[in-house]
Design an enzyme around this catalytic site. Structure first.
Site, PDB file in Angstrom:
ATOM      1  N   SER A   7     125.233   2.488  41.454  1.00 16.40           N
ATOM      2  CA  SER A   7     126.255   1.534  41.013  1.00 16.40           C
ATOM      3  C   SER A   7     127.439   2.333  40.490  1.00 16.40           C
ATOM      4  CB  SER A   7     125.686   0.656  39.889  1.00 16.40           C
ATOM      5  OG  SER A   7     126.706  -0.046  39.209  1.00 16.40           O
ATOM      6  N   TYR A  58     121.512   0.191  31.412  1.00 15.36           N
ATOM      7  CA  TYR A  58     121.760   0.118  32.851  1.00 15.36           C
ATOM      8  C   TYR A  58     122.502   1.373  33.309  1.00 15.36           C
ATOM      9  CZ  TYR A  58     123.273  -1.731  37.378  1.00 15.36           C
ATOM     10  OH  TYR A  58     123.498  -1.913  38.727  1.00 15.36           O
TER      11      TYR A  58
END
Length: 253
Positions: A148, A161
């Site tokens: 990501s 995350y």
């Protein structure tokens, strides 16, 4: 793009979003595709779409956070489809929010799926990828790890995350150095804001924050990331795309 005829791909997290789109894209280019995820109905529907289009698909219902199940996913892929040339490590979750007062079970879930699930699948697949790289039809194999933009840019409200996706990036680069001389390419794909189910698993107050951050931004589609994956794995044997960061044009960070 080059053909993937005669090759086999395994896609984790294939029941929706980027995984589903990637499986379709690889099948369209001739690969037989093993579809791994937990939702049986979704996988069966995807397999039918691939088979109706003239492709081959194998449904494997599994939870890759369990090492034995991850091992079994790879073993069943090779047993059912004959080999393994491409692994798309896509299974993951994004559970955002401040560190202070955070539900620790969300952290544990992200580490289990985003890090340990990916590591388990990578470890199980490596012997087969190395073997595929030593034989036809392409004499090269690929591991594509889905990260990501959060694996590049740390932001408040997404600390854990961020941590999991930075881990994926570090692992991918170290593994690349170990095996690239044997023609197993390791690639890292880092999508920005993408229109999938990923964000929907967040708590309502977090969803409101995400929505506000990307208000007015035209997000990427899962098919955009799938197209990127297909591009990476169809390069000639001597070309390795090690890392690709893809953001919506309007996304600033």
């Amino acid at each position: 793009m080059g053909s993937l005829e005669g090759t086999v791909a395994l896609v984790t997290g294939a029941s929706s979003g980027i995984g589903e789109a990637a499986a379709l894209a690889l099948a369209e280019r001739g690969a037989a595709v093993a579809l791994a995820a937990r939702r049986t109905h979704r996988l069966e529907g995807l397999a039918k779409r691939i088979e109706d289009g003239g492709g081959r698909a194998l449904v494997i219902v599994a939870d890759v956070t369990d090492r034995a199940q991850a091992d079994d996913v790879v073993a069943r892929t090779v047993a059912g489809l004959g080999r393994l040339d491409t692994l798309v490590n896509n299974a993951g979750v994004m559970l955002l929010g401040p560190v202070v007062g955070a539900p620790v079970d969300e952290w544990e879930r992200m580490v289990s799926i985003n890090v340990m699930g990916l590591l388990y699948c990578a470890r199980a697949a490596l012997p087969h990828l190395l073997q595929a790289a030593e034989s036809g039809p392409r004499n090269v194999a690929d591991m594509v790890n889905i990260s990501s933009v959060a694996g590049r840019v740390a932001r408040g409200g997404s600390a854990v995350y961020n941590a999991t996706k930075h881990a994926v990036g570090a692992f991918s680069e170290a593994l690349r150095q170990e095996i690239t001389g044997r023609f197993v390419r390791v690639s890292l794909v880092e999508p920005g804001a993408t229109e999938t189910e990923l964000a929907t698993h967040n708590r309502p107050e977090v969803l409101d924050t995400i929505k506000a951050r990307f208000e007015g931004v035209e997000r990427l589609r899962a098919e955009d990331i799938a197209d990127t994956i297909a591009y990476i794995v169809t390069r000639p044997r001597y070309v390795a795309v090690n890392e690709m960061l893809i953001r919506p044009t309007q996304q600033q960070g």
